[in-house]
Write a protein that holds these residues in place. Structure first.
Motif, mmCIF file in Angstrom:
data_model
loop_
_atom_site.group_PDB
_atom_site.id
_atom_site.type_symbol
_atom_site.label_atom_id
_atom_site.label_comp_id
_atom_site.label_asym_id
_atom_site.label_seq_id
_atom_site.Cartn_x
_atom_site.Cartn_y
_atom_site.Cartn_z
ATOM 1 N N ALA A 112 -120.510 24.666 -36.133
ATOM 2 C CA ALA A 112 -119.067 24.597 -35.896
ATOM 3 C C ALA A 112 -118.369 23.807 -37.007
ATOM 4 O O ALA A 112 -117.300 24.187 -37.474
ATOM 5 N N LEU A 113 -118.979 22.706 -37.429
ATOM 6 C CA LEU A 113 -118.379 21.901 -38.494
ATOM 7 C C LEU A 113 -118.423 22.628 -39.826
ATOM 8 O O LEU A 113 -117.481 22.555 -40.630
ATOM 9 N N LEU A 114 -119.497 23.360 -40.097
ATOM 10 C CA LEU A 114 -119.574 24.147 -41.320
ATOM 11 C C LEU A 114 -118.497 25.224 -41.350
ATOM 12 O O LEU A 114 -117.945 25.532 -42.410
ATOM 13 N N ALA A 115 -118.190 25.779 -40.194
ATOM 14 C CA ALA A 115 -117.143 26.811 -40.112
ATOM 15 C C ALA A 115 -115.783 26.241 -40.540
ATOM 16 O O ALA A 115 -114.942 26.972 -41.061
ATOM 17 N N LEU A 116 -115.570 24.951 -40.346
ATOM 18 C CA LEU A 116 -114.311 24.321 -40.761
ATOM 19 C C LEU A 116 -114.167 24.286 -42.286
ATOM 20 O O LEU A 116 -113.055 24.180 -42.804
ATOM 21 N N LEU A 117 -115.277 24.364 -43.001
ATOM 22 C CA LEU A 117 -115.245 24.288 -44.448
ATOM 23 C C LEU A 117 -114.881 25.614 -45.097
ATOM 24 O O LEU A 117 -114.587 25.653 -46.296
ATOM 25 N N VAL A 118 -114.914 26.683 -44.346
ATOM 26 C CA VAL A 118 -114.596 28.003 -44.889
ATOM 27 C C VAL A 118 -113.087 28.080 -45.128
ATOM 28 O O VAL A 118 -112.296 27.838 -44.216
ATOM 29 N N ILE A 119 -112.730 28.374 -46.346
ATOM 30 C CA ILE A 119 -111.320 28.479 -46.686
ATOM 31 C C ILE A 119 -110.812 29.833 -46.219
ATOM 32 O O ILE A 119 -111.338 30.881 -46.581
ATOM 33 N N GLN A 120 -109.791 29.767 -45.388
ATOM 34 C CA GLN A 120 -109.192 30.989 -44.849
ATOM 35 C C GLN A 120 -108.254 31.603 -45.889
ATOM 36 O O GLN A 120 -107.447 30.914 -46.488
ATOM 37 N N ILE B 279 -115.119 18.991 -54.833
ATOM 38 C CA ILE B 279 -116.094 18.005 -54.373
ATOM 39 C C ILE B 279 -116.137 17.877 -52.860
ATOM 40 O O ILE B 279 -117.204 17.724 -52.276
ATOM 41 N N VAL B 280 -115.002 17.935 -52.201
ATOM 42 C CA VAL B 280 -114.967 17.684 -50.761
ATOM 43 C C VAL B 280 -115.791 18.704 -49.982
ATOM 44 O O VAL B 280 -116.677 18.312 -49.220
ATOM 45 N N PRO B 281 -115.558 20.012 -50.152
ATOM 46 C CA PRO B 281 -116.384 20.963 -49.388
ATOM 47 C C PRO B 281 -117.875 20.857 -49.732
ATOM 48 O O PRO B 281 -118.723 20.922 -48.849
ATOM 49 N N SER B 282 -118.184 20.664 -50.997
ATOM 50 C CA SER B 282 -119.580 20.552 -51.410
ATOM 51 C C SER B 282 -120.229 19.308 -50.816
ATOM 52 O O SER B 282 -121.364 19.353 -50.318
ATOM 53 N N PHE B 283 -119.508 18.197 -50.867
ATOM 54 C CA PHE B 283 -119.999 16.943 -50.309
ATOM 55 C C PHE B 283 -120.241 17.075 -48.809
ATOM 56 O O PHE B 283 -121.306 16.725 -48.301
ATOM 57 N N LEU B 284 -119.255 17.608 -48.095
ATOM 58 C CA LEU B 284 -119.386 17.742 -46.647
ATOM 59 C C LEU B 284 -120.481 18.743 -46.270
ATOM 60 O O LEU B 284 -121.238 18.516 -45.331
ATOM 61 N N GLN B 285 -120.578 19.845 -47.012
ATOM 62 C CA GLN B 285 -121.626 20.822 -46.717
ATOM 63 C C GLN B 285 -123.008 20.213 -46.932
ATOM 64 O O GLN B 285 -123.917 20.417 -46.130
#
Length: 85
Positions: A76-84, A25-31
């Motif tokens: 830049a904020l979307l890049a933070l959501l990418v799981i490394q 939910i968190v990545p989807s919500f933030l995206q």
């Protein structure tokens, strides 16, 4: 300062939506907050949760704040959501 508070509220809200599904939910919500519309937010990531009028107003204000960001900041904020890996 206003944006920092808004993003902090988003993180707290995400963490309170359910620990079991937080990884989904968190990545989807933030995206959706960053790229989508308020309607997409209600129809998507938080569609399984009851959102009262006060919370809806808070989310609308948060979305308006995020919509004021420059495209570079959103990227830049979307890049933070990418799981490394």
């Amino acid at each position: 300062m206003k944006l920092a508070v808004a993003l902090l509220v988003a993180v707290v809200l995400c963490s309170s939506l359910g620990a079991g599904s937080a990884h989904e939910i968190v990545p989807s919500f933030l995206q959706t907050l960053l790229e989508g519309s308020a309607e997409q937010l209600y129809a998507g990531p938080i569609s399984h949760y009851k959102v009262d009028d006060v919370t809806r107003a808070a989310l609308t204000a948060l979305k308006e704040c995020i919509d004021g960001l420059s495209p570079q900041h959103v990227k830049a904020l979307l890049a933070l959501l990418v799981i490394q890996s």
